[in-house]
Design a protein around this motif. Structure first.
Motif, PDB file in Angstrom:
ATOM      1  N   ALA A 333       0.848  -1.315   0.147  1.00 22.66           N
ATOM      2  CA  ALA A 333       0.104   0.025   0.190  1.00 22.66           C
ATOM      3  C   ALA A 333       0.928   1.267  -0.099  1.00 22.66           C
ATOM      4  N   THR A 334       0.285   2.253  -0.572  1.00 20.52           N
ATOM      5  CA  THR A 334       1.000   3.543  -0.643  1.00 20.52           C
ATOM      6  C   THR A 334       0.013   4.821  -0.555  1.00 20.52           C
ATOM      7  N   ASN A 335       0.314   5.826  -0.068  1.00 21.60           N
ATOM      8  CA  ASN A 335      -0.402   6.979  -0.313  1.00 21.60           C
ATOM      9  C   ASN A 335       0.004   7.822  -1.234  1.00 21.60           C
ATOM     10  N   LYS A 336       1.225   7.505  -1.984  1.00 22.93           N
ATOM     11  CA  LYS A 336       1.962   8.302  -3.064  1.00 22.93           C
ATOM     12  C   LYS A 336       1.575   7.654  -4.367  1.00 22.93           C
ATOM     13  N   SER A 337       1.887   8.189  -5.370  1.00 20.68           N
ATOM     14  CA  SER A 337       1.728   7.631  -6.794  1.00 20.68           C
ATOM     15  C   SER A 337       2.982   6.877  -7.076  1.00 20.68           C
ATOM     16  N   LEU A 338       3.050   5.660  -7.018  1.00 23.34           N
ATOM     17  CA  LEU A 338       4.119   4.765  -7.136  1.00 23.34           C
ATOM     18  C   LEU A 338       4.793   4.761  -8.690  1.00 23.34           C
ATOM     19  N   LYS A 339       3.821   4.895  -9.580  1.00 28.77           N
ATOM     20  CA  LYS A 339       4.442   5.254 -10.937  1.00 28.77           C
ATOM     21  C   LYS A 339       5.251   6.556 -11.066  1.00 28.77           C
ATOM     22  N   SER A 340       4.714   7.608 -10.354  1.00 29.50           N
ATOM     23  CA  SER A 340       5.417   8.697 -10.213  1.00 29.50           C
ATOM     24  C   SER A 340       6.674   8.713  -9.544  1.00 29.50           C
ATOM     25  N   GLU A 341       6.946   7.777  -8.623  1.00 29.91           N
ATOM     26  CA  GLU A 341       8.233   7.379  -7.972  1.00 29.91           C
ATOM     27  C   GLU A 341       9.135   7.088  -8.764  1.00 29.91           C
ATOM     28  N   VAL A 342       8.563   6.112  -9.584  1.00 28.53           N
ATOM     29  CA  VAL A 342       9.315   5.227 -10.821  1.00 28.53           C
ATOM     30  C   VAL A 342      10.009   6.225 -11.429  1.00 28.53           C
ATOM     31  N   LYS A 343       9.158   6.978 -12.121  1.00 32.27           N
ATOM     32  CA  LYS A 343       9.561   8.151 -13.082  1.00 32.27           C
ATOM     33  C   LYS A 343      10.642   9.171 -12.401  1.00 32.27           C
ATOM     34  N   LYS A 344      10.712   9.208 -11.121  1.00 33.61           N
ATOM     35  CA  LYS A 344      11.576  10.249 -10.299  1.00 33.61           C
ATOM     36  C   LYS A 344      12.953   9.412 -10.172  1.00 33.61           C
TER      37      LYS A 344
END
Length: 503
Positions: A333-344
């Motif tokens: 679970a996450t309250n962040k966008s994991l896809k965005s974290e991948v892009k970063k």
């Protein structure tokens, strides 16, 4: 006067008593059938036997239970063509013989000759005047075993068995009907402890039902307080892994070394303070479900180790050289966008795709306002059940205020609000004054960001608690560390009145 040869033996009375007790003790059809055969064979000292029931769909007689007899032997005797079993079933009349090989009724039967049967007894199972099956018992040893008294007992026994069988069938039917009704209720109303009838929650329930009995990884995304852990638990406890452990680990704000040791365990002497071998949570969760909360916050080192678990099902304890095998289902679970974290570049792309086989997005409470009355009633009932107090009422204007509020803390904030209001309202219904949330009407006139609303709620509660941060954190349902972090962020370290403890 009863003829001497028809008198029942003491063991016959015991058998009748035993099958009578089975009526009230065995509620499943197959175990009951097997018990019936064991009791019957023991009571008349039969060498072997079987029980057949009529298939309601095909009308065929099928062997359901046997005693000391192979399936092939039973089927050979029970074959429809001119078998003694079929004869008893059709005529509803018992048959017995003490010398089957010389009896003109059976001497030419292939099964009698092939299996060298000497004595046999066969009685119908009759239920409400209708024959439903047959009990067959025989011997290849003793010609004088099955007398008329034996058959008289066996018929009485069969009548008792038919009643027991009817009861077991009715209970199985009721159990199955109850399961179907329960499944329908679950389909309609969702999962226990997850309350919601809104379209967005129904969509969540639909996905959950589809993935319950698979082992694929699940990624739960959504704001804090939306119920991600509840969904993870519901997936586990409604799946085939429900009898194995459910383990949850919060991954945020933990050092890499501490989290690594928690997840994978460590070997004695691997670092200062490692005085014993320690099992990691993956070992504890073996066979069950592992819930990793705030997965976006784990370090690259932990990400690499987690990827190996997902790909190969193996890991090593800290300081160990041996790989250990583990079978777990990962729900993260996450309250962040994991896809965005991948892009970063903060999160491994290969791990992201391993975790995100199925994604479930939990809607914030402001996007499912129709669920708020259901949630309020759920929380009020739970509080009533826990405390033993009368179910608390809520005034209509209070409920409207709850529905109009934007709930930055989502369901968790609503739950804390209701718990607080129940305490503050005393013996009366919950009024607006006990809710301690911004006025719903003024909210509509002046749109604000979630951060602005969060700040207002925290500061208002802090003021209500006379500057006591510990009490404020308890009322808000947050950690003291989180409260300090927010006050520092807003540059309001000294807010409200100072108490004797300097808070």
């Amino acid at each position: 006067m009863i003829e001497k040869h028809l008198l029942l033996e003491p063991e016959h009375f015991s058998a009748l008593l035993e099958v009578g007790q089975a009526i009230n003790a065995i509620y499943q059809k197959q175990p009951l059938l097997e018990k019936v055969m064991d009791i019957a064979a023991e009571a008349i000292k039969a060498e072997r036997g079987f029980l057949v029931l009529r298939d309601e769909l095909t009308g065929e007689l099928r062997v359901q239970a046997s005693h000391n007899m192979s399936e092939g032997q039973a089927h050979q005797i029970a074959r429809p063509s001119s078998s003694v079993v079929n004869q008893v079933f059709q005529s509803k009349t018992s048959v017995n013989t003490m010398n089957a090989m010389e009896d003109p009724r059976f001497g030419t039967k292939e099964s009698i000759i092939m299996q060298k049967i000497t004595a046999l007894a066969c009685v119908p199972l009759i239920q409400k005047g209708k024959t439903i099956g047959v009990i067959y018992l025989d011997s290849t040893l003793d010609k004088q075993k099955f007398t008329d008294a034996t058959v008289a007992f066996l018929q009485a026994f069969a009548n008792q068995a038919a009643v027991a069988l009817e009861n077991a069938s009715l209970i199985e039917d009721l159990t199955q009907e109850n399961r179907q009704l329960q499944s329908e209720l679950e389909r309609t109303y969702g999962f226990k402890e997850i309350v919601g009838s809104s379209p967005k929650m129904q969509a969540v329930f639909d996905v959950m039902r589809k993935i319950l009995n698979s082992d694929i990884s699940v990624l739960l995304e959504g704001e804090s307080g939306t119920g991600k852990e509840l969904v993870a638990r519901a997936i586990h406890y409604n799946s085939h892994r429900k009898d194995r452990p459910f383990v949850a680990q919060f991954c945020g704000n933990l050092s890499e070394n501490l989290l690594e040791s928690e997840l994978f365990g460590h070997k004695k002497g691997s670092f200062t303070g490692a005085i014993n071998d320690k099992r990691g949570l993956f070992e504890i969760a073996d066979g069950g479900t592992f819930f990793l909360d705030e997965i976006a916050d784990i370090s690259p080192v932990i990400q690499a180790k987690l990827l190996r678990v997902l790909q190969e099902g193996t890991f090593r304890r800290v300081g160990d050289t041996d790989y250990r095998k583990v079978d777990v289902r990962i729900v993260s679970a996450t309250n962040k966008s994991l896809k965005s974290e991948v892009k970063k570049g903060n999160f491994r792309e290969d791990l992201y795709y391993r975790l995100n086989v199925i994604a479930i997005t939990m809607p914030p409470l402001r996007e499912r306002r129709s669920d708020i009355p259901l949630l309020v009633n759920h929380f009020l009932k739970r509080i009533s059940d826990k405390t033993g107090q009368r179910l608390k009422r809520i005034q209509p204007e209070s409920l409207r205020a709850l529905i109009n509020y934007n709930w930055p803390g989502n369901v968790r904030e609503l739950e804390n609000t209701i718990e607080r209001a129940v305490v503050l309202s005393g013996d009366g219904p919950i009024s607006l004054g006990e809710l301690i949330i911004p006025d719903a009407e003024s909210e509509g006139l002046k749109p604000r960001t979630l951060k602005e609303q969060e700040k207002e709620i925290v500061l208002r509660t802090l003021e209500e608690c006379e500057g006591n941060k510990t009490k404020t954190a308890e009322v808000l349902g947050v950690s003291l560390r989180w409260l300090h972090y927010k006050l520092n962020e807003w540059q309001m370290v000294k807010v409200g009145k100072m108490n004797g403890n300097g808070q």
